[in-house]
Write a protein that holds these residues in place. Structure first.
Motif, short mmCIF file in Angstrom:
data_model
loop_
_atom_site.label_atom_id
_atom_site.label_comp_id
_atom_site.label_asym_id
_atom_site.label_seq_id
_atom_site.Cartn_x
_atom_site.Cartn_y
_atom_site.Cartn_z
N UNK A 1 70.86 34.60 40.23
CA UNK A 1 71.16 33.27 40.78
C UNK A 1 70.78 33.19 42.26
N UNK A 2 71.20 34.20 43.03
CA UNK A 2 70.92 34.18 44.46
C UNK A 2 69.42 34.30 44.73
N UNK A 3 68.71 35.03 43.88
CA UNK A 3 67.25 35.13 44.05
C UNK A 3 66.62 33.76 43.85
N UNK A 4 67.10 33.01 42.84
CA UNK A 4 66.55 31.67 42.60
C UNK A 4 66.86 30.74 43.78
N UNK A 5 68.08 30.87 44.32
CA UNK A 5 68.44 30.05 45.49
C UNK A 5 67.54 30.41 46.66
N UNK A 6 67.31 31.71 46.86
CA UNK A 6 66.44 32.14 47.97
C UNK A 6 65.03 31.58 47.81
N UNK A 7 64.50 31.66 46.60
CA UNK A 7 63.15 31.15 46.37
C UNK A 7 63.08 29.64 46.57
N UNK A 8 64.11 28.95 46.08
CA UNK A 8 64.12 27.49 46.22
C UNK A 8 64.22 27.08 47.69
N UNK A 9 65.10 27.72 48.43
CA UNK A 9 65.26 27.36 49.84
C UNK A 9 64.04 27.75 50.67
N UNK A 10 63.28 28.74 50.21
CA UNK A 10 62.05 29.13 50.91
C UNK A 10 60.93 28.12 50.63
N UNK A 11 60.84 27.66 49.36
CA UNK A 11 59.75 26.75 48.98
C UNK A 11 60.02 25.31 49.41
N UNK A 12 61.26 24.86 49.31
CA UNK A 12 61.57 23.45 49.56
C UNK A 12 62.70 23.28 50.58
N UNK A 13 62.57 23.87 51.76
CA UNK A 13 63.68 23.78 52.73
C UNK A 13 63.93 22.35 53.20
N UNK A 14 62.85 21.58 53.40
CA UNK A 14 63.04 20.22 53.92
C UNK A 14 63.72 19.32 52.89
N UNK A 15 63.39 19.50 51.61
CA UNK A 15 64.05 18.70 50.57
C UNK A 15 65.54 19.01 50.51
N UNK A 16 65.89 20.30 50.65
CA UNK A 16 67.31 20.69 50.62
C UNK A 16 68.03 20.14 51.84
N UNK A 17 67.39 20.22 53.01
CA UNK A 17 68.03 19.70 54.22
C UNK A 17 68.18 18.19 54.15
N UNK A 18 67.21 17.51 53.55
CA UNK A 18 67.34 16.06 53.36
C UNK A 18 68.50 15.76 52.43
N UNK A 19 68.64 16.57 51.36
CA UNK A 19 69.78 16.38 50.46
C UNK A 19 71.10 16.60 51.16
N UNK A 20 71.15 17.61 52.05
CA UNK A 20 72.38 17.87 52.81
C UNK A 20 72.69 16.71 53.74
N UNK A 21 71.64 16.14 54.32
CA UNK A 21 71.83 14.99 55.20
C UNK A 21 72.36 13.79 54.43
N UNK A 22 71.81 13.55 53.24
CA UNK A 22 72.30 12.45 52.41
C UNK A 22 73.74 12.68 51.98
N UNK A 23 74.06 13.94 51.65
CA UNK A 23 75.45 14.27 51.29
C UNK A 23 76.38 13.99 52.46
N UNK A 24 75.96 14.39 53.66
CA UNK A 24 76.80 14.16 54.84
C UNK A 24 77.01 12.67 55.08
N UNK A 25 75.94 11.87 54.89
CA UNK A 25 76.06 10.43 55.08
C UNK A 25 77.00 9.82 54.04
N UNK A 26 76.87 10.25 52.79
CA UNK A 26 77.73 9.74 51.72
C UNK A 26 79.18 10.14 51.96
N UNK A 27 79.39 11.42 52.29
CA UNK A 27 80.75 11.89 52.53
C UNK A 27 81.38 11.20 53.74
N UNK A 28 80.57 11.01 54.78
CA UNK A 28 81.09 10.33 55.97
C UNK A 28 81.42 8.88 55.70
N UNK A 29 80.60 8.22 54.87
CA UNK A 29 80.84 6.81 54.57
C UNK A 29 82.14 6.61 53.80
#
Length: 704
Positions: A1-29
């Motif tokens: 599982x952690x290997x898959x997370x590592x590979x995903x965060x290495x290949x698509x870091x900006x998509x994950x950070x954008x998702x985190x930003x959207x989560x923060x906006x939703x949670x804050x709202x």
């Protein structure tokens, strides 16, 4: 599982950070106004005798027996009231009428027709209000706000006191304290992180992680508040825990990332190894924190189950954010993680020679160190043997609050009849002679000052109020209530009031505590076993956690009851330990102590699995986590101590105790007990029966 997370965060870091930003906006709202949906405190057990008594009387009479709120009317110049002046009398009657029209107010007696409401020196008139709510801690606060808006005078001085106004002021103070603590904690954390990481960019990572965790917890509390009554104090605890765990996990991941980059460069391999090792430790640590805090959810008190739910949410969110968002940040930034460096020096990721030498020194004399450390911690715990417990009362109101002075003025001029009365409710087909006989027997109980005649609420419910000769939470008052409850009476006799509520609160905590303890022990044992594959290390962790907790509570008694160092904390009392906090501190101390244990043991296990013998793996593990955990402990203690600025006594006690727990565990326990006990146990540290080892191999999260 952690290997898959590592590979995903290495290949698509900006998509994950954008998702985190959207989560923060939703949670804050959805969560930004959560405090307006939370209720005050919640220390009572709804199924206790005192709460049942209040419910029976409210159903029959429409309001409570003892006043939940009192208004003190005095002349503005501090002299005597001229009650012969029709203007003054009319103004007092108008104030009484305004009080009757306030929210949740069920009954206000005529101040001129009811004996005892005019002070003997005629310097004041008292307007007691019996409330239509049994939730004095929350809806009593709404009553207080309504009264303060309506009951005002231009010609007389009006003061508000009683249980509901006092608790409402504590509630408002808690909201202000949260803002103050955040304003203190964030800048201090920023400075400390900058010193530790030596880079502005790297130092921002834990703050970002903490902010995401806080926003996620606000959303979780907002959802919870829509489903069940949720305590406001969960917000304070969740904020402190979010910042603390964010520091722990971000420090661990960033430092391990730097360590791997030194060997493999900014490559996928370095990224995978950092996530597989530090991510694994963070994930297990977050789950143990969540498990320990979630055990509080079996408690019936709103204060405790709310904090349990909030703490569980923080543990899960912090762990998930740590293994997903932080690796994505590291992948996106690459070498720029060390941008804006401020100084040179040994890396936080570097092995500490001092910690290495200390671990070896301890392991040369493991028996001596283990015995001396245990005796020292037990000595710190010794004051716990004789302690005084306290709970919600007028004493909880900090000096400087409006009701603080008014409560004392009422007690001086009127006694305790209007602020700390005890009530007796009799349910059943009982005649007046039997009620009078019961009143006489109650009046003969030691500690009872006076008993009012019984009044009928309806055909099957009668009630009276009793004045005790000691403060509500004093042991003498509790003895008196025990005596009242032991009196034989007709029908069903139920006792309520501040003293009875406190006694029932203690009984409820004692009754539910074994289940909480069992759940925490079971969950910690299972999770650490899944991490290490050992049945010995979880038991050793429980032993060390228990020593840490005992020492923390002993120091708490020494400071807040024996008055050692209270001047430094600006602590005016009460000089006792808040009883509900003990249950909370058990859970949070075990959670945080296990947090550090997991971070150290994960590294030791990694080294042992890599081929190092037990003693060398322990020394290397302590050395490689030394700077990281020391820095994390200092910073999380700073966060907790920022909440100690609160003048609310139980918030100050909780904040100091949490900081002490972290510091004791990260220094004395980790530096001395861990290497000593692991040296004594040797290879037995890693033992488990074959069937359990197969379970761990199947269900445990392994590196990679």
């Amino acid at each position: 599982m952690l290997r898959r997370i590592a590979d995903l965060t290495w290949r698509r870091p900006r998509s994950i950070l954008l998702g985190a930003l959207l989560f923060a906006a939703l949670a804050g709202f959805f969560g930004h106004d959560v405090e307006h949906h939370l209720k005050a405190a919640g220390f009572t057990d709804p199924d206790s005798e005192s709460e049942r008594a209040a419910a029976v009387l409210h159903d029959a009479l429409g309001h409570g027996a003892e006043p939940g709120l009192v208004v003190l009317v005095r002349p503005k110049d501090g002299g005597a009231l001229d009650l012969s002046d029709s203007t003054v009398r009319d103004e007092v009657l108008r104030l009484a009428e305004e009080l009757r029209g306030s929210r949740y107010v069920g009954h206000v007696p005529d101040p001129f027709e009811t004996p005892g409401l005019i002070a003997s020196d005629e310097r004041s008139v008292l307007l007691p209000a019996q409330l239509t709510t049994t939730d004095l801690e929350d809806e009593g606060g709404l009553a207080d706000e309504s009264v303060r808006q309506r009951v005002r005078s231009d010609i007389l001085d009006v003061g508000y006191a009683g249980f509901a106004p006092g608790f409402n002021e504590v509630n408002d103070q808690t909201r202000r304290d949260l803002t103050r603590a955040e304003l203190i904690a964030f800048p201090l954390l920023g400075i400390l992180l900058l010193v530790v990481f030596r880079s502005v960019v790297a130092a921002a990572v834990p703050l970002l992680l903490g902010g995401l965790s806080i926003l996620g917890t606000l959303l979780a509390l907002r959802i919870m508040a829509a489903l069940v009554d949720t305590s406001l104090f969960a917000l304070n605890i969740a904020t402190a825990l979010s910042l603390g765990l964010a520091v722990d996990y971000a420090l661990l991941l960033v430092s391990r990332h730097r360590e791997e980059v030194q060997v493999h460069g900014h490559t996928l391999e370095a990224h995978r190894r950092a996530v597989a090792t530090a991510g694994r430790a963070s994930l297990f640590s977050g789950l143990t924190v969540a498990a320990a805090m979630a055990a509080l959810m079996v408690m019936p008190q709103r204060f405790l189950y709310s904090i349990g739910a909030a703490g569980a949410a923080v543990g899960v969110l912090s762990a998930v954010m740590a293994v997903v968002v932080v690796p994505a940040l590291l992948a996106a930034l690459g070498p720029r993680i060390d941008a804006l460096s401020i100084r040179k020096g040994p890396s936080l990721a570097a092995t500490s020679d001092r910690w290495f030498r200390l671990a070896h020194a301890v392991m040369r004399r493991p028996v001596l160190v283990a015995v001396a450390t245990t005796v020292g911690l037990l000595a710190l715990a010794a004051p716990l043997v004789a302690t005084t417990l306290t709970g919600p009362s007028a004493q909880a109101v900090p000096p400087g609050q409006q009701s603080y002075e008014v409560n004392r003025a009422i007690e001086d001029q009127y006694g305790r009849a209007f602020t700390e009365a005890t009530s007796i409710v009799v349910r059943g087909d009982v005649d007046d002679d039997a009620l009078a006989a019961l009143a006489n027997r109650v009046g003969a109980v030691p500690g009872v000052e006076s008993v009012a005649p019984f009044a009928r609420a309806d055909a099957d419910v009668a009630w009276t109020t009793v004045v005790l000769d000691a403060p509500a939470l004093d042991e003498r008052a509790q003895d008196a209530v025990r005596g009242i409850r032991a009196v034989d009476g007709p029908g069903e006799v139920l006792v309520s009031g501040n003293t009875a509520r406190f006694m029932d609160e203690k009984s409820s905590l004692i009754g539910h505590a074994p289940l909480v303890v069992a759940l925490i022990v079971l969950l910690i044992v299972v999770l650490i076993f899944l991490l290490t594959g050992s049945v010995i290390l979880p038991l050793k962790t429980l032993l060390m956690n228990a020593l840490t907790l005992a020492a923390v509570l002993g120091i708490l008694v020494l400071v807040f009851e024996r008055k050692v160092g209270t001047q430094l904390l600006d602590y005016p009392g009460p000089y006792a330990v808040e009883v509900t906090s003990l249950v909370f501190l058990f859970a949070v101390t075990f959670a945080l102590a296990t947090d550090y244990a997991v971070l150290v043991m994960a590294r030791i296990k990694e080294l042992h699995d890599g081929g190092l013998p037990n003693e060398e793996a322990v020394a290397q593990g302590v050395a490689r986590t030394g700077r990281i955990i020391s820095a994390a402990a200092v910073m999380i203690a700073v966060v907790f101590l920022a909440f100690a600025v609160s003048p609310v006594f139980f918030m100050k006690q909780i904040a100091v105790a949490m900081a002490l727990g972290v510091l004791i565990d990260a220094t004395i326990v980790r530096a001395l007990l861990v290497p000593a006990l692991m040296r004594l146990l040797g290879e037995a540290n890693w033992w488990a029966p074959a069937p359990l080892r197969r379970v761990q191999e199947r269900f445990g999260i392994r590196e990679g």
